[in-house]
Design a protein around this motif. Sequence first.
Motif, short mmCIF file in Angstrom:
data_model
loop_
_atom_site.label_atom_id
_atom_site.label_comp_id
_atom_site.label_asym_id
_atom_site.label_seq_id
_atom_site.Cartn_x
_atom_site.Cartn_y
_atom_site.Cartn_z
N PHE A 1 35.04 -36.53 -24.07
CA PHE A 1 33.95 -36.49 -25.06
C PHE A 1 34.45 -36.54 -26.50
CE2 PHE A 1 32.27 -34.74 -21.18
CZ PHE A 1 31.01 -35.31 -21.10
N ARG A 2 35.75 -36.72 -26.70
CA ARG A 2 36.28 -36.80 -28.06
C ARG A 2 36.07 -38.17 -28.68
NH1 ARG A 2 42.18 -33.84 -27.25
NH2 ARG A 2 41.38 -31.76 -26.68
N GLY A 3 35.92 -39.18 -27.87
CA GLY A 3 35.81 -40.55 -28.39
C GLY A 3 34.37 -41.04 -28.45
N ARG A 4 34.20 -42.16 -29.14
CA ARG A 4 32.86 -42.74 -29.29
C ARG A 4 32.39 -43.43 -28.02
NH1 ARG A 4 32.87 -46.72 -34.16
NH2 ARG A 4 30.75 -47.00 -33.39
N ARG A 5 33.31 -43.85 -27.15
CA ARG A 5 32.92 -44.64 -25.98
C ARG A 5 31.90 -43.90 -25.12
NH1 ARG A 5 37.87 -45.61 -22.65
NH2 ARG A 5 36.85 -47.46 -21.77
N ILE A 6 32.16 -42.62 -24.83
CA ILE A 6 31.26 -41.89 -23.95
C ILE A 6 29.91 -41.65 -24.62
CG2 ILE A 6 32.13 -39.63 -24.69
CD1 ILE A 6 30.93 -40.61 -21.16
N ALA B 1 31.39 -53.93 -28.43
CA ALA B 1 32.31 -54.22 -29.54
C ALA B 1 33.39 -53.15 -29.64
CB ALA B 1 31.52 -54.32 -30.85
N HIS B 2 32.99 -51.89 -29.47
CA HIS B 2 33.97 -50.80 -29.52
C HIS B 2 34.95 -50.92 -28.35
CE1 HIS B 2 35.46 -46.89 -30.77
NE2 HIS B 2 35.38 -46.49 -29.50
N GLU B 3 34.44 -51.35 -27.21
CA GLU B 3 35.31 -51.51 -26.04
C GLU B 3 36.35 -52.60 -26.27
OE1 GLU B 3 36.43 -50.20 -22.24
OE2 GLU B 3 34.99 -49.41 -23.68
N ARG B 4 35.94 -53.68 -26.92
CA ARG B 4 36.89 -54.75 -27.23
C ARG B 4 38.01 -54.24 -28.14
NH1 ARG B 4 34.93 -60.00 -26.53
NH2 ARG B 4 37.05 -60.60 -27.14
N ARG B 5 37.63 -53.44 -29.16
CA ARG B 5 38.64 -52.88 -30.06
C ARG B 5 39.56 -51.92 -29.30
NH1 ARG B 5 34.09 -52.68 -33.51
NH2 ARG B 5 33.79 -50.46 -33.07
N HIS B 6 38.97 -51.15 -28.39
CA HIS B 6 39.74 -50.21 -27.59
C HIS B 6 40.77 -50.95 -26.73
CE1 HIS B 6 40.57 -46.62 -25.16
NE2 HIS B 6 40.38 -47.36 -24.08
N GLU B 7 40.35 -52.05 -26.12
CA GLU B 7 41.26 -52.82 -25.27
C GLU B 7 42.38 -53.46 -26.09
OE1 GLU B 7 38.70 -55.55 -23.32
OE2 GLU B 7 37.91 -54.07 -21.90
N ARG B 8 42.04 -53.96 -27.29
CA ARG B 8 43.06 -54.55 -28.15
C ARG B 8 44.08 -53.50 -28.59
NH1 ARG B 8 38.68 -57.74 -30.28
NH2 ARG B 8 38.36 -56.22 -31.94
N ALA B 9 43.59 -52.28 -28.86
CA ALA B 9 44.50 -51.20 -29.27
C ALA B 9 45.44 -50.84 -28.13
CB ALA B 9 43.70 -49.98 -29.71
N LEU B 10 44.92 -50.80 -26.90
CA LEU B 10 45.77 -50.49 -25.75
C LEU B 10 46.83 -51.58 -25.56
CD1 LEU B 10 43.26 -49.17 -23.06
CD2 LEU B 10 44.93 -47.86 -24.37
#
Length: 410
Positions: free
Chosen positions: A198-203, A378-387
């Motif tokens: 629950f710390r991140g925006r994704r959830i 969009a946030h998921e795409r950024r998350h994947e690029r960061a990983l």
Amino acid sequence: MPPAVYVLGSSIFVLGTTEFMIAGLLPTIANDLDVSIPDAGLLISAFAIGMTVGAPVMAVATLRLPRKATLLAASAVFLAGHVVAALAPNYQVLMGARVVTAVATGAFWAVAAVVSVRISPPGTTARALAVLVGGLTLSNVLGVPAGTWVGQQLGWRAAFWAVAALTVVTALAVVALVPRAAGAAIAPPRVRDELRVFRGRRIWLALATTATFQAAMFAAFSYFAPLLTDVAGVDEADVPLVLALFGLGSFIGITIGGRVADRGLFLNIFGSLVTLAVAMSVLALVSGSTAGAVVAVFAVGVAGFSIAPGLNARVFVVAGDAPTLASSVNTSAFNVGNTLGPWIGGAAISAGWGYVAPVWLAAGLALAALGLAVAAWAHERRHERALTADLEPVGGPAVACPAPPVACDA
């Protein structure tokens, strides 16, 4: 799907029946317990609140217990709550029994979702969750009318006894068919790990999409009956048949949505929300036509419930190896929508905008949920690029290693 998944779906059918069947028994309960209809209606709100608060609380409290034992314990509490409700001497005892039953329902749902996903074959997460949601849908199509009929014929207490008897049957099926180690994690789960999600925006984007979608559905669905009779000209005696058609559409939607979601979660979520907004708009436009309204109600059922597998599976993707608390909070998000939707639709009617207004508001809420889903994508795409960036060695992308016997440290 393993047989145990269908057993858990059958259990959800029983749990869902008790949540909504009381709506058809309000006059009888109010008369028997000497309370007003609005006070009797609070028994429905109490159940929703009990699930909203109880699901995450019980998820944390039972986190380190064996999954199967938790399912059986929740079933036992659910059964006891119905026995107390059936014997309730007054309104206060019945209210308490409803809250306890709701907490048990929330606990069972959260654990059942985790178990279903973990015992199902790879690549079938959404379909497994669709079985559970399908149980909830069938409870509205079959369980609620049956419970209402039993209550009308034999008294409202008989409806609670009937649900108690079904609970015994499904609990025995859980004992027989759900594996002992079902849903067990490799390492013992910890509350700290569950809370880390629950710390991140994704959830939060996933939960907000769930709540907004559910508010859209219930803003319109709660007032389908007066819309059909006063605007579409449907005979009052035929309203249950139209609602059964809605339930059939819901079941079809869940079945299709589960298969689509296993191919692409956001494909399922985007497609369902766009289709729901269109179906709601069409319903509002053709609501003056009996045939048009009936067909549009069916379409709303298909479009609306096709998203449920994707919304539930999305939470599991975000939660990773700590899904129990996230799944329970997603259950709470659905119930937040259940609470807000009827209030929003009712406010529009009270403002004098008519019975079509909640449908237009539902279309707007579906578009709002689509906006949240796009933001999540969009946030998921950024998350994947960061990983991906984190996995690359310092100084650039990974270097291809030549064939042996040449040594390579790349």
